[in-house]
Design a protein around this motif. Sequence first.
Motif, PDB file in Angstrom:
ATOM      1  N   ALA A  54     -33.818  47.273  71.599  1.00 32.94           N
ATOM      2  CA  ALA A  54     -34.447  47.729  70.353  1.00 32.94           C
ATOM      3  C   ALA A  54     -34.490  46.551  69.370  1.00 32.94           C
ATOM      4  O   ALA A  54     -33.487  46.188  68.769  1.00 32.94           O
ATOM      5  CB  ALA A  54     -33.675  48.905  69.766  1.00 32.94           C
ATOM      6  N   LYS A  56     -35.499  46.142  66.491  1.00 29.30           N
ATOM      7  CA  LYS A  56     -35.124  46.330  65.090  1.00 29.30           C
ATOM      8  C   LYS A  56     -33.659  45.979  64.831  1.00 29.30           C
ATOM      9  O   LYS A  56     -33.272  45.684  63.714  1.00 29.30           O
ATOM     10  CB  LYS A  56     -35.410  47.771  64.637  1.00 29.30           C
ATOM     11  N   ASP A  75     -38.094  47.446  73.070  1.00 28.33           N
ATOM     12  CA  ASP A  75     -38.524  48.621  72.328  1.00 28.33           C
ATOM     13  C   ASP A  75     -38.920  48.134  70.944  1.00 28.33           C
ATOM     14  O   ASP A  75     -38.096  47.525  70.251  1.00 28.33           O
ATOM     15  CB  ASP A  75     -37.366  49.624  72.230  1.00 28.33           C
ATOM     16  N   ARG A 140     -43.618  60.735  72.346  1.00 27.61           N
ATOM     17  CA  ARG A 140     -42.246  60.909  71.866  1.00 27.61           C
ATOM     18  C   ARG A 140     -42.088  62.355  71.424  1.00 27.61           C
ATOM     19  O   ARG A 140     -42.915  62.871  70.663  1.00 27.61           O
ATOM     20  CB  ARG A 140     -41.975  59.998  70.668  1.00 27.61           C
ATOM     21  N   HIS A 189     -35.414  59.861  71.084  1.00 30.10           N
ATOM     22  CA  HIS A 189     -34.284  59.037  70.613  1.00 30.10           C
ATOM     23  C   HIS A 189     -33.559  59.907  69.593  1.00 30.10           C
ATOM     24  O   HIS A 189     -34.155  60.285  68.581  1.00 30.10           O
ATOM     25  CB  HIS A 189     -34.808  57.744  69.989  1.00 30.10           C
ATOM     26  N   SER A 192     -28.867  56.793  66.002  1.00 27.89           N
ATOM     27  CA  SER A 192     -28.243  55.486  66.203  1.00 27.89           C
ATOM     28  C   SER A 192     -26.739  55.600  65.957  1.00 27.89           C
ATOM     29  O   SER A 192     -26.316  56.174  64.953  1.00 27.89           O
ATOM     30  CB  SER A 192     -28.878  54.506  65.224  1.00 27.89           C
ATOM     31  N   GLY A 193     -25.965  55.061  66.878  1.00 24.68           N
ATOM     32  CA  GLY A 193     -24.509  55.161  66.729  1.00 24.68           C
ATOM     33  C   GLY A 193     -24.045  56.574  67.058  1.00 24.68           C
ATOM     34  O   GLY A 193     -23.337  57.226  66.282  1.00 24.68           O
ATOM     35  N   GLY A 224     -32.167  55.037  72.577  1.00 24.79           N
ATOM     36  CA  GLY A 224     -30.960  54.205  72.454  1.00 24.79           C
ATOM     37  C   GLY A 224     -29.838  54.996  71.811  1.00 24.79           C
ATOM     38  O   GLY A 224     -29.703  56.194  72.067  1.00 24.79           O
ATOM     39  N   GLY A 225     -29.060  54.318  70.976  1.00 22.66           N
ATOM     40  CA  GLY A 225     -28.040  55.025  70.199  1.00 22.66           C
ATOM     41  C   GLY A 225     -26.618  54.822  70.645  1.00 22.66           C
ATOM     42  O   GLY A 225     -25.697  55.353  70.018  1.00 22.66           O
ATOM     43  N   MET A 226     -26.385  54.067  71.744  1.00 22.63           N
ATOM     44  CA  MET A 226     -24.999  53.862  72.191  1.00 22.63           C
ATOM     45  C   MET A 226     -24.195  53.215  71.068  1.00 22.63           C
ATOM     46  O   MET A 226     -24.581  52.182  70.528  1.00 22.63           O
ATOM     47  CB  MET A 226     -24.931  52.958  73.421  1.00 22.63           C
ATOM     48  N   GLU A 266     -33.002  52.420  75.608  1.00 24.56           N
ATOM     49  CA  GLU A 266     -33.386  51.343  74.679  1.00 24.56           C
ATOM     50  C   GLU A 266     -32.320  51.113  73.604  1.00 24.56           C
ATOM     51  O   GLU A 266     -32.550  51.388  72.430  1.00 24.56           O
ATOM     52  CB  GLU A 266     -34.753  51.647  74.055  1.00 24.56           C
ATOM     53  N   PRO A 267     -31.174  50.595  73.997  1.00 22.48           N
ATOM     54  CA  PRO A 267     -30.130  50.337  73.008  1.00 22.48           C
ATOM     55  C   PRO A 267     -30.399  49.072  72.193  1.00 22.48           C
ATOM     56  O   PRO A 267     -31.034  48.137  72.691  1.00 22.48           O
ATOM     57  CB  PRO A 267     -28.890  50.126  73.886  1.00 22.48           C
ATOM     58  N   GLY A 268     -29.917  49.074  70.965  1.00 27.41           N
ATOM     59  CA  GLY A 268     -29.972  47.872  70.129  1.00 27.41           C
ATOM     60  C   GLY A 268     -28.561  47.450  69.747  1.00 27.41           C
ATOM     61  O   GLY A 268     -28.040  46.438  70.190  1.00 27.41           O
ATOM     62  N   ARG A 269     -27.921  48.317  68.955  1.00 19.67           N
ATOM     63  CA  ARG A 269     -26.593  48.021  68.424  1.00 19.67           C
ATOM     64  C   ARG A 269     -25.596  47.630  69.516  1.00 19.67           C
ATOM     65  O   ARG A 269     -24.831  46.700  69.374  1.00 19.67           O
ATOM     66  CB  ARG A 269     -26.091  49.294  67.713  1.00 19.67           C
ATOM     67  N   TYR A 365     -28.611  45.216  62.995  1.00 18.31           N
ATOM     68  CA  TYR A 365     -29.011  45.745  61.687  1.00 18.31           C
ATOM     69  C   TYR A 365     -28.345  44.957  60.549  1.00 18.31           C
ATOM     70  O   TYR A 365     -27.985  45.518  59.519  1.00 18.31           O
ATOM     71  CB  TYR A 365     -28.703  47.250  61.590  1.00 18.31           C
TER      72      TYR A 365
END
Length: 421
Positions: A54, A56, A75, A140, A189, A192-193, A224-226, A266-269, A365
Amino acid sequence: MQSNHSLPVDPDRLLAIAQKWGTPTYVYLEKMIRERCRSLNKIFPDLPVSWLFAVKANDNPHILKIIADEGFGFDTVSYEEVLLCLRIGTDPKDIFYTENNMTDAEMHGAALQRVVLNIGSLGRLEAFCEAYPGNECSIRIKPDISDGHHAKVDTGNQDSKFGIRLDLISDAVELARRHGVRIRGIHAHIGSGIQEPENLLAEIEVLLKSSTNLEDLEFINFGGGMPIPYKPGEKPFDLDLFGELASKRLRAFLKSAGKPVKFFFEPGRWVVGPAGILLTQVNTVKDQGRKTFIGTDTGFNHLLRPALYDAYHGVVNISAGTGEAEHTYHIAGNICESGDMLGLDRSLPESSPGDYLAILDAGAYGMTMASQYNRRALPAEVLVTDDGHHKTIRGRKSPEETVDELLRETGLLHANTDETP
Ligand SMILES: Cc1ncc(COP(=O)(O)O)c(C=O)c1O
């Protein structure tokens, strides 16, 4: 609150970076980013799962290239992010563009670039179908399951602005059918977190079930969101257990689907959060009666999460020796708002002007949400490379350059003469 944080890198290295490149500076650890990508790549060994990062969470192109090198696609959430990924050489088929109130111009751009367009409203789907009959897209949905570290990043609940309502999926399918548009994929999705991994498993269930509406189904994207732990004592996300539980379900689905279907997350964090540190210098220590404040050369303009989400980031004084007396401090930024706090009631060794602080878990972020509020320059970014060196991956503008940039952009300074009219 007790500090009790362990640095993911030798403090002397961070000190050397602060002294060489100045502060505020975001530092990223390449080795850790690669290791985290590899941990994800391992959890579904026998399933057609691909990973999208992700953008972002961190859009420094050097970081994106490292992640791409580990086999991840991207993503994206804006046309600008799409262009960035293309410009660093990503194949359009590996770029997922999840639109969010997109404009017609952005839609045409996405179609022209041939990235995977993921549409989150019936209105946009209709516009796409009318403009591109016979084409293809993904949708989505809003799974009515939500979770996140803060209500502001819960994205799957009933009142969320994101995604197509479950009861409208059949309308989306019918709309696409009328225009000969193939809906190749379905996505959600939930936030997040994520606090409760069961919510992610429940969302997977909703997506698997909803996907049976799509006769052209090729992929399902679970978002995502892990989460990552920020506070001492917080448990890390149990990746292996999640992999095991999700695998069971995905295997069973593939058996019953009777056709090849690919899966995405699609994880980011999770990928970059712990691998980033914001270095800042103490410039003031001030006893205000009831609280003692450490004043720094950064603020919520550079790390917004504490102000926006009351988020906790560990803070370590990397200049102070170990074993020195602990004091309780509020750690304040240099932005002209009283909400500009980077940490409250933190226990740190006695700190003095000139000391350097490391603000932990700032790789996601952090810089992407940074602004130039109070007209301050953005932080520099430095990468500690896999081979143990460090290099700047984004320079810092001087105060003069920062002001000139504004004057130039507003037409008050002419590029060729550098004179104000
Ligand atoms: C659609 C979508 N996918 C993925 C992510 C990444 O979330 P995280 O960084 O929590 O993994 C986000 C973040 O908000 C998102 O909106």
